[in-house]
Write a protein that holds these residues in place. Structure first.
Motif, PDB file in Angstrom:
ATOM      1  N   LEU A 132       0.958  -1.282   0.083  1.00  0.00           N
ATOM      2  CA  LEU A 132       0.014  -0.042   0.081  1.00  0.00           C
ATOM      3  C   LEU A 132       0.797   1.191   0.127  1.00  0.00           C
ATOM      4  O   LEU A 132       2.082   1.402   0.467  1.00  0.00           O
ATOM      5  N   ASN A 133       0.288   2.329  -0.646  1.00  0.00           N
ATOM      6  CA  ASN A 133       1.079   3.457  -0.863  1.00  0.00           C
ATOM      7  C   ASN A 133       1.029   4.242   0.604  1.00  0.00           C
ATOM      8  O   ASN A 133       0.670   5.660   0.446  1.00  0.00           O
ATOM      9  N   THR A 134       1.194   3.757   1.753  1.00  0.00           N
ATOM     10  CA  THR A 134       1.219   4.398   2.891  1.00  0.00           C
ATOM     11  C   THR A 134       2.183   3.796   3.818  1.00  0.00           C
ATOM     12  O   THR A 134       2.628   2.714   3.701  1.00  0.00           O
ATOM     13  N   GLU A 135       2.802   4.782   4.788  1.00  0.00           N
ATOM     14  CA  GLU A 135       3.730   4.235   5.536  1.00  0.00           C
ATOM     15  C   GLU A 135       3.213   3.574   6.828  1.00  0.00           C
ATOM     16  O   GLU A 135       3.810   2.679   7.513  1.00  0.00           O
ATOM     17  N   HIS A 136       2.062   3.905   7.210  1.00  0.00           N
ATOM     18  CA  HIS A 136       1.438   3.533   8.491  1.00  0.00           C
ATOM     19  C   HIS A 136      -0.078   3.060   8.120  1.00  0.00           C
ATOM     20  O   HIS A 136      -0.974   3.676   7.652  1.00  0.00           O
ATOM     21  N   VAL A 137      -0.205   1.587   8.756  1.00  0.00           N
ATOM     22  CA  VAL A 137      -1.437   1.202   8.825  1.00  0.00           C
ATOM     23  C   VAL A 137      -1.947   0.598  10.160  1.00  0.00           C
ATOM     24  O   VAL A 137      -1.237   0.017  10.882  1.00  0.00           O
ATOM     25  N   THR A 138      -2.895   1.087  10.869  1.00  0.00           N
ATOM     26  CA  THR A 138      -2.870   0.873  12.554  1.00  0.00           C
ATOM     27  C   THR A 138      -3.807  -0.682  12.611  1.00  0.00           C
ATOM     28  O   THR A 138      -4.440  -0.896  11.594  1.00  0.00           O
ATOM     29  N   ASP A 139      -3.797  -1.081  13.635  1.00  0.00           N
ATOM     30  CA  ASP A 139      -4.395  -2.371  13.733  1.00  0.00           C
ATOM     31  C   ASP A 139      -6.156  -2.020  13.881  1.00  0.00           C
ATOM     32  O   ASP A 139      -6.798  -3.091  13.179  1.00  0.00           O
ATOM     33  N   ILE A 213      -6.366 -11.260   7.023  1.00  0.00           N
ATOM     34  CA  ILE A 213      -5.197 -10.491   6.952  1.00  0.00           C
ATOM     35  C   ILE A 213      -4.494 -11.108   8.234  1.00  0.00           C
ATOM     36  O   ILE A 213      -4.770 -11.066   9.281  1.00  0.00           O
ATOM     37  N   MET A 214      -3.152 -11.537   7.758  1.00  0.00           N
ATOM     38  CA  MET A 214      -2.241 -12.126   8.401  1.00  0.00           C
ATOM     39  C   MET A 214      -1.002 -11.055   9.291  1.00  0.00           C
ATOM     40  O   MET A 214      -0.513 -11.567  10.376  1.00  0.00           O
ATOM     41  N   GLY A 215      -0.858 -10.111   8.694  1.00  0.00           N
ATOM     42  CA  GLY A 215       0.045  -9.113   9.336  1.00  0.00           C
ATOM     43  C   GLY A 215       0.467  -8.065   8.261  1.00  0.00           C
ATOM     44  O   GLY A 215       0.103  -8.037   7.304  1.00  0.00           O
ATOM     45  N   THR A 216       1.574  -7.038   8.782  1.00  0.00           N
ATOM     46  CA  THR A 216       2.089  -6.205   7.946  1.00  0.00           C
ATOM     47  C   THR A 216       3.403  -5.922   8.365  1.00  0.00           C
ATOM     48  O   THR A 216       3.834  -6.215   9.160  1.00  0.00           O
ATOM     49  N   GLU A 217       4.110  -5.240   7.366  1.00  0.00           N
ATOM     50  CA  GLU A 217       5.538  -5.160   7.562  1.00  0.00           C
ATOM     51  C   GLU A 217       5.977  -3.604   6.651  1.00  0.00           C
ATOM     52  O   GLU A 217       5.145  -3.361   5.655  1.00  0.00           O
ATOM     53  N   LYS A 218       6.832  -2.906   7.248  1.00  0.00           N
ATOM     54  CA  LYS A 218       7.176  -1.617   6.578  1.00  0.00           C
ATOM     55  C   LYS A 218       8.185  -1.946   5.369  1.00  0.00           C
ATOM     56  O   LYS A 218       8.855  -2.975   5.419  1.00  0.00           O
ATOM     57  N   MET A 219       7.740  -1.514   4.312  1.00  0.00           N
ATOM     58  CA  MET A 219       8.608  -1.449   3.023  1.00  0.00           C
ATOM     59  C   MET A 219       8.854  -0.225   2.374  1.00  0.00           C
ATOM     60  O   MET A 219       8.062   0.359   1.547  1.00  0.00           O
ATOM     61  N   LYS A 220      10.222   0.146   3.006  1.00  0.00           N
ATOM     62  CA  LYS A 220      10.347   1.619   2.546  1.00  0.00           C
ATOM     63  C   LYS A 220       9.273   2.486   2.873  1.00  0.00           C
ATOM     64  O   LYS A 220       8.882   2.688   4.115  1.00  0.00           O
ATOM     65  N   LYS A 221       8.614   3.255   1.976  1.00  0.00           N
ATOM     66  CA  LYS A 221       7.619   3.970   2.223  1.00  0.00           C
ATOM     67  C   LYS A 221       6.370   3.542   2.007  1.00  0.00           C
ATOM     68  O   LYS A 221       5.405   4.221   2.309  1.00  0.00           O
ATOM     69  N   ASN A 222       6.373   2.377   1.911  1.00  0.00           N
ATOM     70  CA  ASN A 222       5.050   1.564   1.843  1.00  0.00           C
ATOM     71  C   ASN A 222       4.710   0.672   2.804  1.00  0.00           C
ATOM     72  O   ASN A 222       5.582   0.353   3.659  1.00  0.00           O
ATOM     73  N   THR A 223       3.273  -0.170   2.975  1.00  0.00           N
ATOM     74  CA  THR A 223       3.082  -1.011   3.928  1.00  0.00           C
ATOM     75  C   THR A 223       2.653  -2.345   3.352  1.00  0.00           C
ATOM     76  O   THR A 223       1.765  -2.014   2.238  1.00  0.00           O
ATOM     77  N   ARG A 224       3.582  -3.185   3.395  1.00  0.00           N
ATOM     78  CA  ARG A 224       3.178  -4.696   2.993  1.00  0.00           C
ATOM     79  C   ARG A 224       2.100  -5.248   3.653  1.00  0.00           C
ATOM     80  O   ARG A 224       2.086  -5.586   5.099  1.00  0.00           O
ATOM     81  N   VAL A 225       1.040  -5.522   3.174  1.00  0.00           N
ATOM     82  CA  VAL A 225      -0.078  -6.308   4.011  1.00  0.00           C
ATOM     83  C   VAL A 225      -0.116  -8.026   3.478  1.00  0.00           C
ATOM     84  O   VAL A 225      -0.373  -8.059   2.169  1.00  0.00           O
TER      85      VAL A 225
END
Length: 396
Positions: A132-139, A213-225
């Protein structure tokens, strides 16, 4: 393109077609080209299908220039021609359709609720991911998205596909721009998602069954879901159930209390580890006093088996703290290699760097340090006692 069997009917499992030609790639992979096919070739983030052509195993499918090549195991019979029967590994195909459709729904939901766009998609053998084109996604956001995506699945909306020309695209509220000018295929979940896509999908959202949804991780300036759909949810649930049951059994608690019990075990283990470390440090002090008392010519020397460099360093510091006039020389044999430490008290003028510079070549070793303390390690070319004797000679 639109006449291909997998576009005419994504649910087709078996088909008949003519053999157009056979060939062998430069890497010696034999292949078929058929007059038509239900085998989906790798593309658009979706993996290829597998299955059989007659009784010949299809292991890979790729689109090369304007033809679809079916790569097979073994040699292609030279006599094979005419009409053949293709049969898909349906579990694999349907899994891919579930995951791919789930990705469309999930990506559309992130846009609907939070205006987060999907910039990439990967359909792996176990887990599916979108970036996703965002650095932060909350629970809290993830929970809302998952709930909404599953609502769309449960509604069992019909999934439509439509072939259009470029001039017609303005008639549809596309989630993202289409990157091709010809053979434009839209996959549509009415009143929810309109997207250009060349992949295969089930005929209704209900066939996705469930999305988790199993989880997220930071990918540079994106968020991987990371997420799974359909039968993969059951597989993940089964795996986690087995792991949780085993943890609970080992902790002798009910499954619902396993997390708290494990936290207590970890807390107790850390406390025990800390107490053990303090006890070991106290023992090192007594050991250092003994070595300092029994030193000869202001040199306290000892060899050990299976003592880490860190322990040798602590022991060396403790020895010279007992007597500022001492030099501590320590060697340990660890897993067939030699490691050493040399330390000096504040009243000693001799540099410990001279010790390491002369000792390291004897064991083909590497090391480092400063004037007061050096350490190093290398091959067991000589015994620990012999290396210790060499070190004594250097400082005598």
């Amino acid at each position: 393109m639109k006449d291909l069997f997998y576009y005419q009917d994504s649910m087709i499992k078996e088909f008949k077609a003519d053999v157009v030609r056979t060939g062998v790639e430069e890497d010696d992979r034999p292949y078929f080209v058929l007059s038509n096919t239900a085998f989906y070739p790798t593309g658009g983030g979706q993996p290829h299908d597998t299955g059989y052509i007659n009784d010949i195993r299809v292991t890979d499918v790729e689109k090369v220039e304007n033809e679809i090549r079916h790569y097979v195991e073994g040699d292609v019979p030279s006599s094979l021609n005419g009409i053949v029967t293709g049969k898909l590994d349906w579990d694999r195909r349907f899994d891919h359709m579930q995951q791919h459709c789930g990705q469309h729904i999930l990506s559309a939901t992130f846009v609907e609720l939070f205006d987060f766009a999907t910039v990439s998609f990967h359909l792996g053998s176990e887990i599916v991911t979108i970036d996703l084109n965002t650095e932060h996604v909350t629970d809290e956001q993830l929970a809302l998205v998952e709930k909404r995506a599953n609502e769309i699945i449960i509604e069992n909306r019909t999934i439509e596909t439509k072939w259009v020309i470029k001039d017609e695209l303005s008639q549809y509220p596309l989630r993202k721009d289409v990157t091709v000018d010809e053979d434009i295929r839209l996959v549509i979940i009415p009143d929810y998602d309109y997207n250009g896509c060349g992949g295969t999908h089930p005929t209704s959202t209900g066939q996705v069954s469930l999305l988790k949804i199993m989880g997220t991780e930071k990918m540079k300036k994106n968020t991987r879901v990371s997420f799974v759909c359909g039968n993969r949810v059951l597989k993940q649930l089964d795996m986690r159930k087995r792991v949780l049951s085993e943890v609970a059994r080992n902790l002798s608690v009910p499954e619902e209390e396993a997390a708290g019990a494990l936290q207590k075990v970890m807390k107790d283990a850390k406390a025990t580890e800390k107490a053990l470390g303090e006890a070991q440090d106290a023992l090192l002090v007594y050991e250092a006093r003994d070595l300092a008392t029994n030193s000869e010519n202001n040199v306290a020397a000892a060899s050990f088996v299976n003592r880490s460099v860190q322990t040798l360093q602590k022991l060396g510091r403790a020895i010279v703290s007992e007597n500022n006039n001492l030099i501590a020389l320590l060697v340990s044999e660890n897993d067939g290699k030699l490691q050493f430490v040399a330390s000096k008290g504040t009243n000693v003028v001799f540099s410990m760097k001279e010790v390491s510079s002369k000792v390291l070549p004897l064991i083909n070793g590497k090391g480092g340090g400063n004037e007061s303390t050096v350490q190093g390690g290398g091959e067991k070319i000589l015994s620990a006692e012999s290396l210790l004797a060499e070190m004594k000679n250097i400082v005598s």
